[in-house]
Design an enzyme around this catalytic site. Structure first.
Site, mmCIF file in Angstrom:
data_model
loop_
_atom_site.group_PDB
_atom_site.id
_atom_site.type_symbol
_atom_site.label_atom_id
_atom_site.label_comp_id
_atom_site.label_asym_id
_atom_site.label_seq_id
_atom_site.Cartn_x
_atom_site.Cartn_y
_atom_site.Cartn_z
ATOM 1 C CE LYS A 108 3.124 -6.362 3.827
ATOM 2 N NZ LYS A 108 2.796 -4.875 4.483
ATOM 3 C CG ASP A 121 0.467 -4.128 2.069
ATOM 4 O OD1 ASP A 121 0.650 -4.923 2.706
ATOM 5 O OD2 ASP A 121 1.244 -3.290 1.790
ATOM 6 C CG ASP A 160 -0.360 -0.217 2.617
ATOM 7 O OD1 ASP A 160 1.064 -0.159 2.531
ATOM 8 O OD2 ASP A 160 -1.016 -0.240 3.599
ATOM 9 C CB SER A 161 4.493 1.797 -0.111
ATOM 10 O OG SER A 161 4.899 0.564 -0.725
ATOM 11 C CD GLU A 173 7.479 -0.480 7.869
ATOM 12 O OE1 GLU A 173 6.739 -1.096 7.370
ATOM 13 O OE2 GLU A 173 7.842 0.934 7.466
ATOM 14 C CD GLU A 203 0.246 -1.720 7.807
ATOM 15 O OE1 GLU A 203 -0.332 -1.036 8.733
ATOM 16 O OE2 GLU A 203 0.930 -1.109 6.677
HETATM 17 O O1 KIV Z 1 3.605 -1.142 1.694
HETATM 18 C C1 KIV Z 1 4.842 -1.374 1.813
HETATM 19 O O2 KIV Z 1 5.456 -1.090 0.813
HETATM 20 C C2 KIV Z 1 5.135 -2.247 3.074
HETATM 21 C C3 KIV Z 1 6.650 -2.566 3.216
HETATM 22 C C4 KIV Z 1 7.212 -1.347 3.689
HETATM 23 C C5 KIV Z 1 6.827 -3.557 3.795
HETATM 24 O O3 KIV Z 1 4.199 -2.876 3.488
#
Ligand code: KIV
Length: 272
Positions: free
Chosen positions: A121, A91, A52-53, A190, A123
């Site tokens: 994934k 994510d 989600d980055s 992280e 969190e």
């Molecule tokens: O969204 C992302 O890029 C991440 C990484 C920083 C692990 O969750």
């Protein structure tokens, strides 16, 4: 020459546990689009994370919170079309799994069905236990994410290192064990102290993947735009930039502009 200990034609969640057992470190990188994913996969990165980055890197938002489930599915399906070897993890974005386990499952199913991804994934730890259980029960592989969890940035207030105090470190260890017990196949850690990453990694049979978690993690993940130096506005200690593409691309593009302005491009050979 490949530095891998064993050749894997196609990476699965089982391959990652196998790598941990054989002491082979796992490489993971983000990708959000077809062209980048093609390069990353051909370079034999084991796991591609459609993170989600993308909210920051692709859309220019300050945090990861604004990206939507539809947008994650768009990025993930572009990546999937490029990938032949890597395991693709996506994510679940903020707001798509926190309210209740049924919604979490619906979101995970949409990602799997509409993008063709291999895993999701999420969190968090104990607070998302029921959602993780429900998604796993539907046969969808889940990766956990502990330590600095960017979807909670407004709770933390800063992007500084997490779990430096004993209480938070103990909680993180408990959450890690819980996620393993529930059936997660791996765990992103992280921005936590290297010694805590070591303790967690040694306590689990599933692999840990660090970002700012130090050398004892079973694998490493970076945002591909950071690794390539396309981003340049920040310089966290954990980040190794392998190129300065911001400068290289800027030079190439300004050469193009000059060539157009000076009537050098296109020349006689570059036209029909
Ligand atoms: O969204 C992302 O890029 C991440 C990484 C920083 C692990 O969750």
């Amino acid at each position: 020459m490949s530095t891998a200990k064993k050749e894997y034609k196609r990476i699965t969640v089982k391959s990652l546990v196998d790598m941990k057992q054989h002491g082979e470190k796992i490489s993971m990188l983000t990708a959000y689009d077809y062209s980048m994913a093609k390069i990353v996969d051909a370079a034999k990165v084991d796991v591609i994370l459609v993170g989600d980055s993308a909210s920051n890197v692709m859309a220019g938002h300050e945090t990861t919170l604004p990206i939507t489930l539809d947008q994650m599915i768009y990025h993930a399906s572009s990546v999937i079309r490029a990938v032949h070897r890597a395991l693709v993890v996506v994510d679940l974005p903020f707001g798509s799994y926190q309210s209740d386990p049924k919604e979490a499952l619906r979101s995970a199913i949409r990602i799997m069905k509409e993008s063709g991804a291999h895993a999701v994934k999420l969190e968090g730890g104990a607070e998302i236990k029921e959602s993780v259980k429900r998604i796993l029960a539907a046969g969808i592989p889940v990766m956990g994410h502990l330590g600095l969890t960017p979807q909670s940035i407004y709770k933390f207030g800063t992007y500084t290192v997490r779990a430096k105090e004993e209480e938070e470190a103990e909680q993180l260890m408990e959450d890690a064990k819980l996620l393993e017990k529930l059936g997660c196949f791996g765990l992103v850690l992280e921005k936590i102290p290297a010694e805590l990453t070591k303790k967690v990694s040694e306590s689990l049979t599933i692999p840990t993947i660090g970002i700012g978690g130090g050398k004892y993690a079973d694998g490493q993940v970076l945002v591909v735009h950071d690794l390539l130096g396309m981003t340049h506005e920040f310089n966290p200690r954990f980040l190794r930039r392998y190129m300065n593409l911001y400068e290289e691309m800027g030079k190439a593009i300004s050469n193009y502009v000059d060539d157009v302005k000076q009537l050098d491009f296109p020349n006689d050979d570059e036209q029909y």
